[in-house]
Design an enzyme around this catalytic site. Structure first.
Site, PDB file in Angstrom:
ATOM      1  N   HIS A 198       0.834  -1.213   0.000  1.00 50.38           N
ATOM      2  CA  HIS A 198       0.000   0.000   0.000  1.00 50.38           C
ATOM      3  C   HIS A 198       0.863   1.255   0.000  1.00 50.38           C
ATOM      4  CE1 HIS A 198       1.086   0.798   4.169  1.00 50.38           C
ATOM      5  NE2 HIS A 198       0.954  -0.502   4.372  1.00 50.38           N
ATOM      6  N   ASN A 229       3.388   5.431   8.693  1.00 53.87           N
ATOM      7  CA  ASN A 229       4.630   5.052   8.005  1.00 53.87           C
ATOM      8  C   ASN A 229       5.633   6.188   8.129  1.00 53.87           C
ATOM      9  OD1 ASN A 229       2.871   3.519   5.236  1.00 53.87           O
ATOM     10  ND2 ASN A 229       3.790   2.502   6.978  1.00 53.87           N
ATOM     11  N   GLN A 278       2.700  -0.428  12.203  1.00 51.21           N
ATOM     12  CA  GLN A 278       1.321  -0.421  11.754  1.00 51.21           C
ATOM     13  C   GLN A 278       0.899  -1.861  11.483  1.00 51.21           C
ATOM     14  OE1 GLN A 278      -0.436   2.952   8.948  1.00 51.21           O
ATOM     15  NE2 GLN A 278       0.909   1.607   7.875  1.00 51.21           N
ATOM     16  N   ARG A 290      -5.866   1.381   4.039  1.00 55.71           N
ATOM     17  CA  ARG A 290      -4.703   1.818   3.251  1.00 55.71           C
ATOM     18  C   ARG A 290      -4.465   0.916   2.040  1.00 55.71           C
ATOM     19  NH1 ARG A 290      -3.095  -0.277   8.276  1.00 55.71           N
ATOM     20  NH2 ARG A 290      -1.458  -1.873   8.292  1.00 55.71           N
ATOM     21  N   GLU A 316      -2.564  -7.390   7.328  1.00 53.61           N
ATOM     22  CA  GLU A 316      -1.220  -7.272   7.885  1.00 53.61           C
ATOM     23  C   GLU A 316      -1.060  -8.140   9.132  1.00 53.61           C
ATOM     24  OE1 GLU A 316       1.717  -7.109   7.618  1.00 53.61           O
ATOM     25  OE2 GLU A 316       2.511  -5.076   7.703  1.00 53.61           O
TER      26      GLU A 316
END
Length: 198
Positions: A11, A17, A23, A60, A84
């Site tokens: 992403h 970030n 994250q 995202r 994730e």
């Protein structure tokens, strides 16, 4: 037999970030830079005809997938297996805060790497089995993509070795059950240059 191709796309950038905060499953949207990165990625991938785009359910990734899909006119399929890694109590921490937490000896409750790698490979296999002749894109996350690259490369690259750039493009292919990494971690510009030089 047709070779199955999966473009793995991380992403675009988020504010987390930018701040170096870990994250995981937190639902942070793309920032302005991230939107531009996704646009550039979509434009670069026009050189490829994608049959479908598969995305993690996190905002995202979904935003990145939708932006790329607008260049392709292909369906976007949300797949929870592409989410994730769960970082547990490390999520949202800056590098300094993570060091302090790790030094405290407490358990983070993070998803084990082996579980992440198994999940990533299983998701890729399933997509390849379902769309055996297609060229598809998978929009996911740094740790997820790195785990898959590590498994396929037998740890030559990926987890612990490769820092994936935001909105980077990697390509894996499967031929008669065997996975191969064609290239990895290219920016939109590097990807375009690599096509032009061929």
């Amino acid at each position: 037999p047709a070779v199955m191709k999966i473009y793995l796309i991380r992403h675009g950038e988020t504010d987390w970030n930018l701040q170096g905060r870990l994250q995981g499953r937190e639902d942070i949207p793309l920032n302005q830079t991230g939107i531009l990165q996704a646009e550039a990625c979509g434009e670069a991938l026009r050189a490829v005809r994608l049959d479908s785009i598969h995305t993690s359910p996190l905002m995202r990734a979904e935003e990145t997938a939708e932006i790329i899909a607008a260049w392709q006119q292909c369906p976007v399929i949300v797949n929870s297996e592409l989410i994730e890694r769960d970082y547990g109590r490390l999520a949202g921490l800056s590098p300094q805060e993570r060091q302090r937490f790790e030094a405290s000896g407490q358990s983070s409750g993070m998803e084990p790497w082996e579980a992440l790698a198994e999940r990533a490979l299983r998701a890729a296999e399933k997509i390849a089995d379902t769309f055996p002749k297609d060229t598809v894109a998978v929009v996911s996350h740094g740790a997820w993509i790195n785990a898959l690259l590590a498994v396929i490369s037998e740890h030559e690259i990926g987890s612990g070795k490769t820092r994936l750039k935001n909105a980077c493009i990697s390509l894996i292919s499967r031929n008669q059950g065997d996975w191969k990494i064609e290239f990895f971690n290219l920016t939109a510009q590097e990807f375009t240059n690599s096509i032009v030089s061929k």
